[in-house]
Design a protein around this motif. Structure first.
Motif, mmCIF file in Angstrom:
data_model
loop_
_atom_site.group_PDB
_atom_site.id
_atom_site.type_symbol
_atom_site.label_atom_id
_atom_site.label_comp_id
_atom_site.label_asym_id
_atom_site.label_seq_id
_atom_site.Cartn_x
_atom_site.Cartn_y
_atom_site.Cartn_z
ATOM 1 N N ILE A 3 0.855 -1.176 0.000
ATOM 2 C CA ILE A 3 0.000 0.000 0.000
ATOM 3 C C ILE A 3 0.894 1.230 0.000
ATOM 4 C CG2 ILE A 3 -1.723 1.313 1.287
ATOM 5 C CD1 ILE A 3 -2.678 -1.375 2.436
ATOM 6 N N LEU A 4 0.717 2.098 -0.975
ATOM 7 C CA LEU A 4 1.498 3.325 -1.061
ATOM 8 C C LEU A 4 0.635 4.500 -0.631
ATOM 9 C CD1 LEU A 4 3.228 2.721 -4.514
ATOM 10 C CD2 LEU A 4 4.153 2.314 -2.235
ATOM 11 N N ILE A 5 1.149 5.292 0.285
ATOM 12 C CA ILE A 5 0.413 6.456 0.781
ATOM 13 C C ILE A 5 1.253 7.693 0.535
ATOM 14 C CG2 ILE A 5 -0.539 7.563 2.829
ATOM 15 C CD1 ILE A 5 -1.124 4.735 3.881
ATOM 16 N N ASP A 6 0.673 8.677 -0.153
ATOM 17 C CA ASP A 6 1.379 9.925 -0.446
ATOM 18 C C ASP A 6 1.384 10.876 0.739
ATOM 19 O OD1 ASP A 6 1.993 9.228 -3.101
ATOM 20 O OD2 ASP A 6 0.038 9.929 -3.788
ATOM 21 N N GLU A 7 0.269 10.945 1.460
ATOM 22 C CA GLU A 7 0.228 11.815 2.630
ATOM 23 C C GLU A 7 -0.910 11.415 3.550
ATOM 24 O OE1 GLU A 7 -0.142 15.772 0.997
ATOM 25 O OE2 GLU A 7 -2.304 15.714 1.112
ATOM 26 N N TYR A 8 -0.755 11.797 4.803
ATOM 27 C CA TYR A 8 -1.785 11.598 5.822
ATOM 28 C C TYR A 8 -2.336 12.965 6.178
ATOM 29 C CZ TYR A 8 0.344 7.014 6.702
ATOM 30 O OH TYR A 8 0.841 5.735 6.587
ATOM 31 N N ARG A 9 -3.648 13.096 6.280
ATOM 32 C CA ARG A 9 -4.291 14.323 6.756
ATOM 33 C C ARG A 9 -5.110 13.963 7.980
ATOM 34 N NH1 ARG A 9 -6.244 17.488 1.322
ATOM 35 N NH2 ARG A 9 -4.153 17.681 0.445
ATOM 36 N N LEU A 10 -4.701 14.503 9.103
ATOM 37 C CA LEU A 10 -5.355 14.207 10.370
ATOM 38 C C LEU A 10 -6.132 15.427 10.829
ATOM 39 C CD1 LEU A 10 -2.308 12.526 12.136
ATOM 40 C CD2 LEU A 10 -4.084 11.433 10.780
ATOM 41 N N MET A 11 -7.403 15.235 11.135
ATOM 42 C CA MET A 11 -8.229 16.326 11.654
ATOM 43 C C MET A 11 -8.325 16.152 13.161
ATOM 44 S SD MET A 11 -11.263 16.588 8.837
ATOM 45 C CE MET A 11 -11.894 18.114 9.503
ATOM 46 N N VAL A 12 -7.912 17.179 13.899
ATOM 47 C CA VAL A 12 -7.923 17.140 15.354
ATOM 48 C C VAL A 12 -9.021 18.074 15.838
ATOM 49 C CG1 VAL A 12 -6.572 17.517 17.435
ATOM 50 C CG2 VAL A 12 -5.441 16.692 15.355
ATOM 51 N N PHE A 13 -9.979 17.521 16.586
ATOM 52 C CA PHE A 13 -11.106 18.288 17.109
ATOM 53 C C PHE A 13 -10.869 18.554 18.598
ATOM 54 C CE2 PHE A 13 -12.633 16.307 13.334
ATOM 55 C CZ PHE A 13 -13.572 17.170 12.809
ATOM 56 N N PRO A 14 -11.160 19.757 19.050
ATOM 57 C CA PRO A 14 -10.883 20.120 20.451
ATOM 58 C C PRO A 14 -11.946 19.610 21.425
ATOM 59 C CG PRO A 14 -11.844 21.973 19.316
ATOM 60 C CD PRO A 14 -11.674 20.888 18.288
ATOM 61 N N ILE A 15 -12.080 18.279 21.497
ATOM 62 C CA ILE A 15 -13.016 17.676 22.448
ATOM 63 C C ILE A 15 -12.309 16.521 23.145
ATOM 64 C CG2 ILE A 15 -15.090 18.311 21.163
ATOM 65 C CD1 ILE A 15 -15.201 15.404 20.174
ATOM 66 N N VAL A 16 -12.822 16.121 24.266
ATOM 67 C CA VAL A 16 -12.257 14.990 24.994
ATOM 68 C C VAL A 16 -13.328 13.917 25.083
ATOM 69 C CG1 VAL A 16 -11.311 14.221 27.196
ATOM 70 C CG2 VAL A 16 -10.766 16.512 26.346
ATOM 71 N N VAL A 17 -12.959 12.701 24.697
ATOM 72 C CA VAL A 17 -13.863 11.562 24.817
ATOM 73 C C VAL A 17 -13.172 10.489 25.650
ATOM 74 C CG1 VAL A 17 -15.326 11.823 22.784
ATOM 75 C CG2 VAL A 17 -13.090 10.859 22.526
ATOM 76 N N GLY A 18 -13.958 9.650 26.257
ATOM 77 C CA GLY A 18 -13.408 8.632 27.151
ATOM 78 C C GLY A 18 -12.620 7.549 26.443
ATOM 79 N N SER A 19 -12.990 7.237 25.213
ATOM 80 C CA SER A 19 -12.273 6.193 24.478
ATOM 81 C C SER A 19 -12.540 6.381 22.991
ATOM 82 C CB SER A 19 -12.732 4.804 24.924
ATOM 83 O OG SER A 19 -14.096 4.627 24.614
ATOM 84 N N GLY A 20 -11.870 5.611 22.187
ATOM 85 C CA GLY A 20 -12.065 5.722 20.752
ATOM 86 C C GLY A 20 -11.374 4.595 20.023
ATOM 87 N N LYS A 21 -11.434 4.657 18.704
ATOM 88 C CA LYS A 21 -10.796 3.644 17.871
ATOM 89 C C LYS A 21 -9.366 4.072 17.571
ATOM 90 C CE LYS A 21 -15.004 2.259 15.505
ATOM 91 N NZ LYS A 21 -15.660 2.090 14.212
ATOM 92 N N ARG A 22 -8.499 3.087 17.434
ATOM 93 C CA ARG A 22 -7.110 3.365 17.060
ATOM 94 C C ARG A 22 -7.057 3.793 15.598
ATOM 95 N NH1 ARG A 22 -2.887 2.159 20.069
ATOM 96 N NH2 ARG A 22 -3.215 0.959 21.962
ATOM 97 N N LEU A 23 -6.207 4.765 15.329
ATOM 98 C CA LEU A 23 -6.038 5.231 13.957
ATOM 99 C C LEU A 23 -5.213 4.228 13.150
ATOM 100 C CD1 LEU A 23 -6.502 7.482 11.908
ATOM 101 C CD2 LEU A 23 -4.468 8.611 12.813
#
Length: 54
Positions: A3-23
């Motif tokens: 798998i070839l990836i040219d770039e990653y774009r990560l959106m960071v939202f200013p909220i806090v949640v107790g848990s989540g999925k791994r990126l």
């Protein structure tokens, strides 16, 4: 399979949640990324762009 990836774009939202999925899956292999751009918005959202370091 390769798998070839040219770039990653990560959106960071200013909220806090107790848990989540791994990126990314748990891998022992580290990847070096180069930060190429940051965009910020009035809502506090930040978009971070990274490219694989070559």
């Amino acid at each position: 399979m390769v798998i070839l990836i040219d770039e990653y774009r990560l959106m960071v939202f200013p909220i806090v949640v107790g848990s989540g999925k791994r990126l990314f899956r748990d891998h022992n292999e580290s990847k070096v990324l180069k930060h190429v751009e940051t965009q910020t918005f009035g809502s506090g959202v930040a978009v971070l762009t990274y490219q694989p370091h070559r």
